[in-house]
Write a protein that holds these residues in place. Sequence first.
Motif, PDB file in Angstrom:
ATOM      1  N   LEU A 112      -3.517   4.426  -1.119  1.00  0.00           N
ATOM      2  CA  LEU A 112      -3.295   4.435   0.334  1.00  0.00           C
ATOM      3  C   LEU A 112      -4.624   4.615   1.046  1.00  0.00           C
ATOM      4  O   LEU A 112      -5.379   5.526   0.731  1.00  0.00           O
ATOM      5  CB  LEU A 112      -2.339   5.571   0.708  1.00  0.00           C
ATOM      6  CG  LEU A 112      -1.779   5.519   2.115  1.00  0.00           C
ATOM      7  CD1 LEU A 112      -0.911   4.283   2.314  1.00  0.00           C
ATOM      8  CD2 LEU A 112      -0.958   6.767   2.407  1.00  0.00           C
ATOM      9  N   THR A 144       0.853  -1.198   0.000  1.00  0.00           N
ATOM     10  CA  THR A 144       0.000   0.000   0.000  1.00  0.00           C
ATOM     11  C   THR A 144       0.883   1.240   0.000  1.00  0.00           C
ATOM     12  O   THR A 144       0.663   2.188  -0.748  1.00  0.00           O
ATOM     13  CB  THR A 144      -0.898   0.022   1.258  1.00  0.00           C
ATOM     14  OG1 THR A 144      -0.084  -0.217   2.411  1.00  0.00           O
ATOM     15  CG2 THR A 144      -1.970  -1.027   1.197  1.00  0.00           C
ATOM     16  N   ILE A 145       1.916   1.179   0.832  1.00  0.00           N
ATOM     17  CA  ILE A 145       2.812   2.325   0.958  1.00  0.00           C
ATOM     18  C   ILE A 145       3.675   2.458  -0.304  1.00  0.00           C
ATOM     19  O   ILE A 145       3.934   3.555  -0.783  1.00  0.00           O
ATOM     20  CB  ILE A 145       3.642   2.181   2.251  1.00  0.00           C
ATOM     21  CG1 ILE A 145       2.699   2.408   3.442  1.00  0.00           C
ATOM     22  CG2 ILE A 145       4.824   3.137   2.284  1.00  0.00           C
ATOM     23  CD1 ILE A 145       3.301   2.161   4.798  1.00  0.00           C
ATOM     24  N   LYS A 176      -0.898  -0.265  13.885  1.00  0.00           N
ATOM     25  CA  LYS A 176       0.130  -1.116  13.274  1.00  0.00           C
ATOM     26  C   LYS A 176       1.143  -1.560  14.331  1.00  0.00           C
ATOM     27  O   LYS A 176       1.482  -2.737  14.429  1.00  0.00           O
ATOM     28  CB  LYS A 176       0.820  -0.342  12.149  1.00  0.00           C
ATOM     29  CG  LYS A 176       1.579  -1.214  11.188  1.00  0.00           C
ATOM     30  CD  LYS A 176       2.194  -0.377  10.080  1.00  0.00           C
ATOM     31  CE  LYS A 176       1.423  -0.473   8.808  1.00  0.00           C
ATOM     32  NZ  LYS A 176       2.025   0.256   7.688  1.00  0.00           N
ATOM     33  N   TYR A 230     -12.997   0.736   0.920  1.00  0.00           N
ATOM     34  CA  TYR A 230     -12.349   0.106  -0.231  1.00  0.00           C
ATOM     35  C   TYR A 230     -13.362  -0.704  -1.025  1.00  0.00           C
ATOM     36  O   TYR A 230     -14.314  -1.246  -0.450  1.00  0.00           O
ATOM     37  CB  TYR A 230     -11.255  -0.866   0.226  1.00  0.00           C
ATOM     38  CG  TYR A 230     -10.286  -0.285   1.228  1.00  0.00           C
ATOM     39  CD1 TYR A 230      -9.235   0.535   0.809  1.00  0.00           C
ATOM     40  CD2 TYR A 230     -10.433  -0.547   2.591  1.00  0.00           C
ATOM     41  CE1 TYR A 230      -8.353   1.076   1.727  1.00  0.00           C
ATOM     42  CE2 TYR A 230      -9.541   0.001   3.518  1.00  0.00           C
ATOM     43  CZ  TYR A 230      -8.510   0.803   3.081  1.00  0.00           C
ATOM     44  OH  TYR A 230      -7.639   1.345   3.992  1.00  0.00           O
ATOM     45  N   ASN A 281     -10.401  -4.612   5.814  1.00  0.00           N
ATOM     46  CA  ASN A 281      -9.540  -4.033   4.783  1.00  0.00           C
ATOM     47  C   ASN A 281      -8.847  -5.230   4.153  1.00  0.00           C
ATOM     48  O   ASN A 281      -8.120  -5.935   4.861  1.00  0.00           O
ATOM     49  CB  ASN A 281      -8.513  -3.093   5.424  1.00  0.00           C
ATOM     50  CG  ASN A 281      -7.492  -2.568   4.422  1.00  0.00           C
ATOM     51  OD1 ASN A 281      -7.583  -2.840   3.240  1.00  0.00           O
ATOM     52  ND2 ASN A 281      -6.525  -1.819   4.933  1.00  0.00           N
TER      53      ASN A 281
HETATM   54  N1  GLU Z   1      -4.057   0.925   6.286  1.00  0.00           N
HETATM   55  C1  GLU Z   1      -3.874   1.724   5.131  1.00  0.00           C
HETATM   56  C2  GLU Z   1      -3.942   0.876   3.887  1.00  0.00           C
HETATM   57  O1  GLU Z   1      -4.199  -0.293   3.960  1.00  0.00           O
HETATM   58  C3  GLU Z   1      -2.655   2.588   5.218  1.00  0.00           C
HETATM   59  C4  GLU Z   1      -1.359   2.022   4.716  1.00  0.00           C
HETATM   60  C5  GLU Z   1      -0.657   1.155   5.700  1.00  0.00           C
HETATM   61  O2  GLU Z   1      -0.700   1.465   6.886  1.00  0.00           O
HETATM   62  O3  GLU Z   1      -0.095   0.185   5.227  1.00  0.00           O
HETATM   63  O4  GLU Z   1      -3.770   1.397   2.827  1.00  0.00           O
END
Ligand code: GLU
Length: 397
Positions: A38, A16-17, A101, A323, A175
């Motif tokens: 994101l 995602t990042i 996280k 999403y 998610n």
């Molecule tokens: N949780 C969000 C996502 O799944 C933000 C990105 C992340 O924290 O990995 O996009």
Amino acid sequence: MIRLSNRINNLAESETIKMSRISRELQAQGNDIINLSLGEPDFDTPTHIREAAKKAIDDGYSHYPPISGYLDVRQAISDKFKRENNLDYSIQQIVVSTGAKQAIANVVLSLLNPGDEVILPVPYWVSYVEIAKLAEAKPVYIPTDIKHDFKITPEQLKAAITPKTKLLIYSSPCNPSGSVYSKEELKGIAEVIASYPDIYIISDEIYEHINFIGKHESIAQFDFIKDRVVTVNGVSKAFAMTGWRIGYIGAPEWIAKACDKMQGQFTSAACSISEMAAKAALNSDITPTKKMCEEFLKRRNLILNLMKDIPGIKLNEPKGAFYVFPDVSYYFNKSDGNETIHDANELSMYLLNKAHVSIVSGEAFGDCNCIRISYAASEDKLKEAIKRIKAALEKLN
Ligand code: GLU
Ligand code: PMP
């Protein structure tokens, strides 16, 4: 010569990042990219929460907080659990961390030994796997599909359990699929786990307030299993506070103590100012959160409507989070004359390069037939993005 540890070499970058990073780079080169990769609310943090942070600075909150969080912040979390989820967690059972996280990483690293198995219903949130790998644990996947709204059954869960199973991790609202487990469905899962006294559950409830079907259900409500459940939550999504980095757990006290010890070596504590902002968020009226949720519902309906016109796409109706997770396998092995698309990874790069829309391949979430599109963006952006995606997909024959 590669000097990095095997641990870091074996760790994948968060997909995602990564997609977000690539789209920022393309934007910086002057490309008009719509970033739907994101998952973060596009709203600003409500004013009263920002004011609480300013006050915390002026009041001198400039020292290390207690490792697990200020007592009044943990009290606010304990009250929230009681008020909104009817869960009893004492202050000693709560740990505030640098985002949900870190909260998840604390628990996983505290509970798992090398070789332990972690059950992950697919699709799962991208970081569960990598955090489990850091603990040298083995992910065990339970497949789901659109027909079953991407949810597992008690029978599937039972079949996935072995003598090495230690943990089940899932998110509801989920998610990336947006699926929400009902109370009955959670009870079915709880009943299976109840017969295995060495298995624990991480229930990731970070999308609690982005729920389009009503009451949120926590698996910790079932007393016969509560002493083996870690309830994860945070302020990122509910209060549009992703950058403030505050998440928390309610857990059996011995797990909370372990996380305190872990965090004491890693970060000392979460940020003092952000903790006070989170306290204000949790102690105040949640009308702004409800308004955001209404907005997300409108956008969900918009995106579902727009996507109906794209041939070959299969889609469930997400009941929460922000999403959509369409099955795009219809487009595999098709070509625009230049390149042939073989899988969701290639399709997501194709959409980025040709449509200038950044989304995430379903592979990051364990499902290679799907892509994830975040609809936490303005209606205009969503309309333009889907128009571009449709045009790019039409070229594939
Ligand atoms: N949780 C969000 C996502 O799944 C933000 C990105 C992340 O924290 O990995 O996009
Ligand atoms: N769990 C899920 C399912 C998520 O989507 C995210 C995304 N941010 C997190 C946990 C982590 O949230 P944060 O660290 O921002 O609190």
